[in-house]
Design a protein around this motif. Structure first.
Motif, mmCIF file in Angstrom:
data_model
loop_
_atom_site.group_PDB
_atom_site.id
_atom_site.type_symbol
_atom_site.label_atom_id
_atom_site.label_comp_id
_atom_site.label_asym_id
_atom_site.label_seq_id
_atom_site.Cartn_x
_atom_site.Cartn_y
_atom_site.Cartn_z
ATOM 1 N N LYS A 112 -11.779 9.523 -4.962
ATOM 2 C CA LYS A 112 -11.788 8.082 -5.575
ATOM 3 C C LYS A 112 -10.763 7.631 -6.725
ATOM 4 O O LYS A 112 -10.210 6.474 -6.609
ATOM 5 N N LYS A 113 -10.739 8.383 -7.624
ATOM 6 C CA LYS A 113 -10.109 8.183 -8.806
ATOM 7 C C LYS A 113 -8.380 8.192 -8.325
ATOM 8 O O LYS A 113 -7.747 7.511 -9.011
ATOM 9 N N PHE A 114 -8.143 9.073 -7.352
ATOM 10 C CA PHE A 114 -6.776 9.075 -6.946
ATOM 11 C C PHE A 114 -6.345 7.911 -6.487
ATOM 12 O O PHE A 114 -5.482 7.295 -6.279
ATOM 13 N N GLU A 115 -7.333 7.295 -5.192
ATOM 14 C CA GLU A 115 -7.232 6.237 -4.812
ATOM 15 C C GLU A 115 -6.937 4.939 -5.548
ATOM 16 O O GLU A 115 -6.269 4.147 -5.353
ATOM 17 N N SER A 116 -7.898 5.073 -6.590
ATOM 18 C CA SER A 116 -7.727 4.041 -7.730
ATOM 19 C C SER A 116 -6.267 3.697 -8.165
ATOM 20 O O SER A 116 -5.730 2.781 -8.334
ATOM 21 N N ILE A 117 -5.881 4.950 -8.675
ATOM 22 C CA ILE A 117 -4.383 5.127 -9.057
ATOM 23 C C ILE A 117 -3.325 4.470 -8.252
ATOM 24 O O ILE A 117 -2.716 3.714 -8.596
ATOM 25 N N LEU A 118 -3.562 4.828 -7.130
ATOM 26 C CA LEU A 118 -2.638 4.655 -6.000
ATOM 27 C C LEU A 118 -2.777 3.297 -5.654
ATOM 28 O O LEU A 118 -1.691 2.472 -5.660
ATOM 29 N N HIS A 119 -3.780 2.395 -5.817
ATOM 30 C CA HIS A 119 -4.149 0.868 -5.512
ATOM 31 C C HIS A 119 -3.511 0.238 -6.924
ATOM 32 O O HIS A 119 -2.772 -0.773 -6.693
ATOM 33 N N GLN A 120 -3.468 0.574 -7.877
ATOM 34 C CA GLN A 120 -2.882 0.240 -8.873
ATOM 35 C C GLN A 120 -1.399 0.064 -8.923
ATOM 36 O O GLN A 120 -0.768 -0.854 -9.400
ATOM 37 N N ARG A 121 -0.681 1.116 -8.502
ATOM 38 C CA ARG A 121 0.563 1.320 -8.444
ATOM 39 C C ARG A 121 0.921 0.289 -7.456
ATOM 40 O O ARG A 121 2.282 -0.426 -7.351
ATOM 41 N N GLU A 122 0.311 0.231 -6.021
ATOM 42 C CA GLU A 122 0.556 -0.775 -5.054
ATOM 43 C C GLU A 122 0.473 -1.960 -5.611
ATOM 44 O O GLU A 122 1.539 -2.779 -5.164
ATOM 45 N N ALA A 123 -0.179 -2.464 -6.215
ATOM 46 C CA ALA A 123 -0.637 -3.816 -6.970
ATOM 47 C C ALA A 123 0.512 -4.294 -7.798
ATOM 48 O O ALA A 123 1.232 -5.222 -7.560
ATOM 49 N N LYS A 124 1.065 -3.174 -8.433
ATOM 50 C CA LYS A 124 2.358 -3.460 -9.467
ATOM 51 C C LYS A 124 3.585 -3.731 -8.585
ATOM 52 O O LYS A 124 4.224 -4.809 -8.934
ATOM 53 N N LEU A 125 3.869 -2.903 -7.451
ATOM 54 C CA LEU A 125 4.998 -3.094 -6.573
ATOM 55 C C LEU A 125 4.821 -4.660 -5.894
ATOM 56 O O LEU A 125 5.710 -5.199 -5.874
ATOM 57 N N LYS A 126 3.521 -4.685 -5.364
ATOM 58 C CA LYS A 126 3.292 -5.967 -4.619
ATOM 59 C C LYS A 126 3.637 -7.370 -5.559
ATOM 60 O O LYS A 126 4.277 -8.319 -5.109
ATOM 61 N N LYS A 127 3.264 -7.096 -6.738
ATOM 62 C CA LYS A 127 3.328 -8.390 -7.790
ATOM 63 C C LYS A 127 4.936 -8.460 -8.061
ATOM 64 O O LYS A 127 5.583 -9.563 -7.959
ATOM 65 N N GLU A 128 5.543 -7.258 -7.998
ATOM 66 C CA GLU A 128 7.194 -7.420 -8.325
ATOM 67 C C GLU A 128 7.665 -7.979 -7.125
ATOM 68 O O GLU A 128 8.768 -8.830 -7.009
ATOM 69 N N PHE A 129 7.493 -7.691 -5.893
ATOM 70 C CA PHE A 129 7.989 -8.104 -4.749
ATOM 71 C C PHE A 129 7.718 -9.629 -4.602
ATOM 72 O O PHE A 129 8.661 -10.478 -4.226
ATOM 73 N N GLU A 130 6.473 -10.022 -5.038
ATOM 74 C CA GLU A 130 6.408 -11.668 -5.103
ATOM 75 C C GLU A 130 7.155 -12.178 -5.889
ATOM 76 O O GLU A 130 7.949 -13.523 -5.606
ATOM 77 N N ARG A 131 7.634 -11.632 -7.003
ATOM 78 C CA ARG A 131 8.534 -12.528 -7.900
ATOM 79 C C ARG A 131 9.855 -12.461 -7.401
ATOM 80 O O ARG A 131 10.397 -13.277 -7.731
ATOM 81 N N LEU A 132 10.576 -11.198 -6.947
ATOM 82 C CA LEU A 132 11.624 -11.411 -6.476
ATOM 83 C C LEU A 132 11.740 -12.067 -5.182
ATOM 84 O O LEU A 132 12.882 -13.011 -4.997
ATOM 85 N N ALA A 133 10.676 -12.278 -4.373
ATOM 86 C CA ALA A 133 10.861 -13.062 -3.225
ATOM 87 C C ALA A 133 11.259 -14.543 -3.646
ATOM 88 O O ALA A 133 11.859 -15.400 -2.954
ATOM 89 N N LYS A 134 10.429 -15.066 -4.489
ATOM 90 C CA LYS A 134 10.571 -16.624 -5.217
ATOM 91 C C LYS A 134 12.002 -16.587 -5.696
ATOM 92 O O LYS A 134 12.568 -17.792 -5.683
ATOM 93 N N LEU A 135 12.447 -15.860 -6.326
ATOM 94 C CA LEU A 135 13.627 -15.607 -7.158
ATOM 95 C C LEU A 135 14.912 -15.845 -5.920
ATOM 96 O O LEU A 135 15.823 -16.581 -6.136
ATOM 97 N N PHE A 136 14.604 -15.153 -5.018
ATOM 98 C CA PHE A 136 15.849 -15.244 -3.891
ATOM 99 C C PHE A 136 15.579 -16.431 -3.094
ATOM 100 O O PHE A 136 16.921 -16.840 -2.618
ATOM 101 N N GLU A 137 14.572 -17.248 -3.127
ATOM 102 C CA GLU A 137 14.828 -18.718 -2.588
ATOM 103 C C GLU A 137 15.764 -19.530 -3.362
ATOM 104 O O GLU A 137 16.334 -20.546 -2.819
#
Length: 264
Positions: free
Chosen positions: A48-73
């Motif tokens: 569960k701790k492993f999953e939690s860290i994995l989810h935190q890393r995913e959230a960080k990358l998703k947030k970065e992708f949202e930012r880039l997608a807006k800039l690409f517009e």
């Protein structure tokens, strides 16, 4: 004191010194084995701790992708990626997070050249778990106006030919023993790992670690046993050398140690 007594005393001192050194060695070995035993104990809680860290890393990358997608517009894709390239390279080297951009299914940008992605988009990249030649990753994708952002988050590296530079291990964030295995299919003795969306990624297998843990536990028990045995031999030699009240005190001390040892 006669010369014979002096010789006997020297032999006794030498014998006690040898036993004392052996006792210290076995005590240290027992303590280190016990520490290693507890350090490599895993359970569902660790998954569960492993999953939690994995989810935190995913959230960080998703947030970065949202930012880039807006800039690409509003800005050319090349300019945005070039402006962020240094930061993306740091993410790759420090955190094992790799960013790629495919425009019209053709690779146009990569933050690190060590990940062997294809020059053309492949359908298998849509899967949430990716296995490449030298490492395993979870993946995040984000559609843009003319292409697709593709991110890989390293879970562990694996090399067939190992040396001091090529070491199979999990990234530092997960803090898992390298002997913990990743299995594609879930089985009875494994623990499933899901991403933040609830999609199955892989399963974790602790069986190899458990086998080594048993050996470490045996080593710890044997080391402690040998430590107490050396202490016994030290007192045993002292009993036959001393007399009177001193012998009585030593016998009392041995009794106390035996009781304490049985309680441990």
């Amino acid at each position: 004191m006669s010369s014979e007594n002096r010789i006997t005393g020297k032999k006794l001192s030498r014998r006690i010194l040898i036993f004392f050194g052996a006792g210290i060695f076995f005590l240290v070995l027992g303590v280190l084995s016990e520490i290693n035993f507890h350090h490599n104990s895993y359970s569902e809680k660790d998954v569960k701790k492993f999953e939690s860290i994995l989810h935190q890393r995913e959230a960080k990358l998703k947030k970065e992708f949202e930012r880039l997608a807006k800039l690409f517009e509003k800005n050319p894709m090349e300019d945005i990626l070039l402006a962020n390239s240094e930061r993306f390279q740091e993410l790759s080297s420090r955190e094992g997070i790799y960013i790629f951009y495919y425009e019209y299914d053709t690779l146009r940008y990569w933050s690190d050249h060590t990940v062997p992605v294809s020059n053309f988009w492949r359908l298998r990249y849509e899967a949430p778990f990716q296995v490449f030649r030298n490492a395993d990753y979870t993946s995040v994708t984000k559609d843009t106006q003319n292409g697709k952002l593709f991110g890989l988050l390293e879970v562990r590296s694996h090399y067939i030919m190992k040396n001091q530079f090529l070491i199979s291990k999990y990234i530092r964030d997960f803090n898992l023993n390298p002997d913990v295995k990743i299995e594609i299919l879930e089985s009875e003795n494994t623990f499933p790992v899901l991403n933040a969306n609830g999609d199955y990624l892989f399963s974790i297998d602790f069986s190899d670690v458990v086998k080594k843990k048993i050996l470490i536990q045996v080593l710890s028990i044997v080391s402690y046993g040998l430590f107490f045995l050396t202490i016994f031999f030290i007192f045993f030699n002292l009993i036959f050398y001393v007399a009177g009240r001193s012998r009585f005190y030593i016998l009392c001390l041995i009794s106390v140690l035996l009781v304490a040892g049985s309680m441990i």
